[in-house]
Design a protein around this motif. Structure first.
Motif, PDB file in Angstrom:
ATOM      1  N   MET A 192      31.859  43.217  55.765  1.00 43.75           N
ATOM      2  CA  MET A 192      30.701  43.134  56.647  1.00 43.75           C
ATOM      3  C   MET A 192      30.281  41.698  56.961  1.00 43.75           C
ATOM      4  SD  MET A 192      30.269  46.220  57.316  1.00 43.75           S
ATOM      5  CE  MET A 192      28.800  45.995  58.324  1.00 43.75           C
ATOM      6  N   LEU A 193      30.403  40.797  55.992  1.00 42.10           N
ATOM      7  CA  LEU A 193      29.940  39.423  56.226  1.00 42.10           C
ATOM      8  C   LEU A 193      30.779  38.679  57.269  1.00 42.10           C
ATOM      9  CD1 LEU A 193      28.895  38.359  52.613  1.00 42.10           C
ATOM     10  CD2 LEU A 193      27.405  38.807  54.572  1.00 42.10           C
ATOM     11  N   PRO A 194      32.126  38.702  57.197  1.00 46.30           N
ATOM     12  CA  PRO A 194      32.893  38.065  58.278  1.00 46.30           C
ATOM     13  C   PRO A 194      32.623  38.705  59.638  1.00 46.30           C
ATOM     14  CG  PRO A 194      34.287  38.438  56.370  1.00 46.30           C
ATOM     15  CD  PRO A 194      33.014  39.166  56.120  1.00 46.30           C
ATOM     16  N   LEU A 195      32.434  40.029  59.648  1.00 47.86           N
ATOM     17  CA  LEU A 195      32.122  40.717  60.898  1.00 47.86           C
ATOM     18  C   LEU A 195      30.768  40.273  61.432  1.00 47.86           C
ATOM     19  CD1 LEU A 195      32.915  42.878  62.964  1.00 47.86           C
ATOM     20  CD2 LEU A 195      31.799  44.572  61.502  1.00 47.86           C
ATOM     21  N   ALA A 196      29.785  40.140  60.553  1.00 50.36           N
ATOM     22  CA  ALA A 196      28.458  39.698  60.973  1.00 50.36           C
ATOM     23  C   ALA A 196      28.498  38.267  61.498  1.00 50.36           C
ATOM     24  CB  ALA A 196      27.491  39.806  59.793  1.00 50.36           C
ATOM     25  N   GLY A 197      29.270  37.404  60.840  1.00 50.72           N
ATOM     26  CA  GLY A 197      29.401  36.029  61.322  1.00 50.72           C
ATOM     27  C   GLY A 197      30.035  35.961  62.695  1.00 50.72           C
ATOM     28  N   GLY A 198      31.074  36.789  62.918  1.00 55.54           N
ATOM     29  CA  GLY A 198      31.719  36.815  64.227  1.00 55.54           C
ATOM     30  C   GLY A 198      30.803  37.341  65.314  1.00 55.54           C
ATOM     31  N   VAL A 199      30.039  38.381  65.011  1.00 54.63           N
ATOM     32  CA  VAL A 199      29.097  38.935  65.991  1.00 54.63           C
ATOM     33  C   VAL A 199      28.018  37.922  66.340  1.00 54.63           C
ATOM     34  CG1 VAL A 199      27.324  40.708  66.339  1.00 54.63           C
ATOM     35  CG2 VAL A 199      29.528  41.328  65.335  1.00 54.63           C
ATOM     36  N   LEU A 200      27.518  37.224  65.331  1.00 57.81           N
ATOM     37  CA  LEU A 200      26.496  36.195  65.578  1.00 57.81           C
ATOM     38  C   LEU A 200      27.022  35.101  66.497  1.00 57.81           C
ATOM     39  CD1 LEU A 200      23.766  34.833  64.990  1.00 57.81           C
ATOM     40  CD2 LEU A 200      24.820  33.817  62.956  1.00 57.81           C
ATOM     41  N   LEU A 201      28.236  34.657  66.242  1.00 53.42           N
ATOM     42  CA  LEU A 201      28.816  33.591  67.059  1.00 53.42           C
ATOM     43  C   LEU A 201      29.057  34.061  68.492  1.00 53.42           C
ATOM     44  CD1 LEU A 201      29.929  30.707  67.108  1.00 53.42           C
ATOM     45  CD2 LEU A 201      32.151  31.635  66.430  1.00 53.42           C
ATOM     46  N   LEU A 202      29.558  35.274  68.655  1.00 52.98           N
ATOM     47  CA  LEU A 202      29.847  35.786  69.998  1.00 52.98           C
ATOM     48  C   LEU A 202      28.582  36.019  70.795  1.00 52.98           C
ATOM     49  CD1 LEU A 202      32.734  38.318  69.276  1.00 52.98           C
ATOM     50  CD2 LEU A 202      32.899  36.121  70.465  1.00 52.98           C
ATOM     51  N   THR A 203      27.569  36.621  70.163  1.00 53.74           N
ATOM     52  CA  THR A 203      26.327  36.912  70.895  1.00 53.74           C
ATOM     53  C   THR A 203      25.574  35.644  71.263  1.00 53.74           C
ATOM     54  OG1 THR A 203      25.193  37.202  68.770  1.00 53.74           O
ATOM     55  CG2 THR A 203      26.026  39.177  69.862  1.00 53.74           C
ATOM     56  N   ASP A 204      25.746  34.585  70.490  1.00 59.42           N
ATOM     57  CA  ASP A 204      25.069  33.333  70.820  1.00 59.42           C
ATOM     58  C   ASP A 204      25.878  32.496  71.808  1.00 59.42           C
ATOM     59  OD1 ASP A 204      22.681  31.602  69.960  1.00 59.42           O
ATOM     60  OD2 ASP A 204      24.366  30.197  69.794  1.00 59.42           O
ATOM     61  N   ALA A 214      30.743  33.955  57.229  1.00 52.41           N
ATOM     62  CA  ALA A 214      32.137  34.410  57.100  1.00 52.41           C
ATOM     63  C   ALA A 214      32.767  33.891  55.811  1.00 52.41           C
ATOM     64  CB  ALA A 214      32.939  33.946  58.309  1.00 52.41           C
ATOM     65  N   SER A 215      32.453  32.660  55.428  1.00 49.11           N
ATOM     66  CA  SER A 215      33.000  32.089  54.190  1.00 49.11           C
ATOM     67  C   SER A 215      32.496  32.844  52.968  1.00 49.11           C
ATOM     68  CB  SER A 215      32.613  30.610  54.071  1.00 49.11           C
ATOM     69  OG  SER A 215      33.154  29.871  55.146  1.00 49.11           O
ATOM     70  N   LEU A 216      31.242  33.284  53.015  1.00 49.55           N
ATOM     71  CA  LEU A 216      30.704  34.078  51.921  1.00 49.55           C
ATOM     72  C   LEU A 216      31.457  35.398  51.807  1.00 49.55           C
ATOM     73  CD1 LEU A 216      28.545  34.240  49.730  1.00 49.55           C
ATOM     74  CD2 LEU A 216      26.989  35.236  51.414  1.00 49.55           C
ATOM     75  N   GLY A 217      31.849  35.957  52.963  1.00 49.65           N
ATOM     76  CA  GLY A 217      32.651  37.183  52.956  1.00 49.65           C
ATOM     77  C   GLY A 217      34.018  36.961  52.337  1.00 49.65           C
ATOM     78  N   ILE A 218      34.592  35.778  52.578  1.00 50.92           N
ATOM     79  CA  ILE A 218      35.895  35.456  51.979  1.00 50.92           C
ATOM     80  C   ILE A 218      35.786  35.376  50.463  1.00 50.92           C
ATOM     81  CG2 ILE A 218      37.678  33.676  51.822  1.00 50.92           C
ATOM     82  CD1 ILE A 218      37.128  33.023  54.760  1.00 50.92           C
ATOM     83  N   LEU A 219      34.686  34.797  49.975  1.00 44.07           N
ATOM     84  CA  LEU A 219      34.468  34.736  48.526  1.00 44.07           C
ATOM     85  C   LEU A 219      34.316  36.139  47.936  1.00 44.07           C
ATOM     86  CD1 LEU A 219      31.981  31.720  48.257  1.00 44.07           C
ATOM     87  CD2 LEU A 219      34.431  31.742  47.759  1.00 44.07           C
ATOM     88  N   CYS A 220      33.627  37.014  48.677  1.00 42.81           N
ATOM     89  CA  CYS A 220      33.484  38.407  48.218  1.00 42.81           C
ATOM     90  C   CYS A 220      34.843  39.095  48.163  1.00 42.81           C
ATOM     91  CB  CYS A 220      32.546  39.170  49.156  1.00 42.81           C
ATOM     92  SG  CYS A 220      30.817  38.656  49.056  1.00 42.81           S
ATOM     93  N   ALA A 221      35.705  38.792  49.155  1.00 39.11           N
ATOM     94  CA  ALA A 221      37.041  39.392  49.179  1.00 39.11           C
ATOM     95  C   ALA A 221      37.875  38.919  47.995  1.00 39.11           C
ATOM     96  CB  ALA A 221      37.735  39.048  50.491  1.00 39.11           C
ATOM     97  N   LYS A 222      37.767  37.640  47.648  1.00 41.40           N
ATOM     98  CA  LYS A 222      38.525  37.119  46.516  1.00 41.40           C
ATOM     99  C   LYS A 222      38.052  37.721  45.201  1.00 41.40           C
ATOM    100  CE  LYS A 222      40.004  32.686  48.444  1.00 41.40           C
ATOM    101  NZ  LYS A 222      39.999  31.209  48.258  1.00 41.40           N
TER     102      LYS A 222
END
Length: 201
Positions: A135-147, A173-181
């Motif tokens: 969810m975090l990388p997805l949220a980061g991508g949505v934020l960047l696209l909508t802005d 998105a980086s926080l999501g990567i840490l969660c994935a690891k």
């Protein structure tokens, strides 16, 4: 009256001796089955053989078990691309998985030597953390696209780039990567991290 008192004292003494008996110590396998009773029926399949990955971290060893019927995500020294397969058999020095051949219309068995395994990826369900890996990388991508892409009406878009928004989106998105690891750690077999076959006797 005195006889009743003696009988009561004798009963209390016998109860004390019963409680003083040492408790049975569970070995590693019995303790694992007590904590994971769902594996009791599969624990002795294939002659009681199963895979273990001993992970050494911060002065401690954590043991991960893989039984026949479990899924294992791994890569080999010859094929570095990860593969997720179901274990169908375990021998003293290897494990076997099967894949369905559409052309032949039958299952083909592949044996993997323990010494050929390069990396193993684990899958751990950590509340909120595992969900954040997606969810975090997805949220980061949505934020960047909508802005970045602002609609002017209809199909017309105004493109603008804000470095601050990009920094925030990248942090999410980086926080999501840490969660994935944390949820899907990878371990290189060999050295501190040992993959081996154990057998129940």
């Amino acid at each position: 009256m005195r006889k009743k008192i003696y009988l009561i004292l004798l009963f209390i003494a016998s109860m004390g001796c019963a409680y003083a008996q040492p408790q049975q110590t569970l070995d590693a396998n019995e303790l694992f089955l007590k904590q994971n009773p769902q594996y009791r029926s599969t624990f002795t399949k294939d002659g009681g053989r199963y895979l273990v990955l001993d992970v050494y971290r911060m002065g401690k060893i954590r043991r991960h078990r893989f039984f026949v019927g479990d899924e294992l995500t791994f890569s080999t020294k010859q094929k570095r691309k990860k593969s997720k397969q179901t274990i169908v058999a375990v021998s003293d020095s290897s494990f076997t998985y099967s894949t369905y051949n559409d052309i032949l219309g039958e299952y083909e068995h592949t044996e993997v030597m323990i010494s050929d395994v390069h990396k193993i990826r684990l899958s751990r369900n950590i509340p909120f953390v595992t969900q954040g890996a997606v969810m975090l990388p997805l949220a980061g991508g949505v934020l960047l696209l909508t802005d970045t892409f602002i609609t002017k009406g209809g199909v017309d878009f105004l493109v603008q780039f804000d470095p601050k928004t990009a920094l925030i989106a990248g942090g999410i998105a980086s926080l999501g990567i840490l969660c994935a690891k944390a949820s899907f750690p990878k371990y290189r077999v060999g050295g501190k991290h040992q993959l081996k076959v154990l057998k129940v006797y």
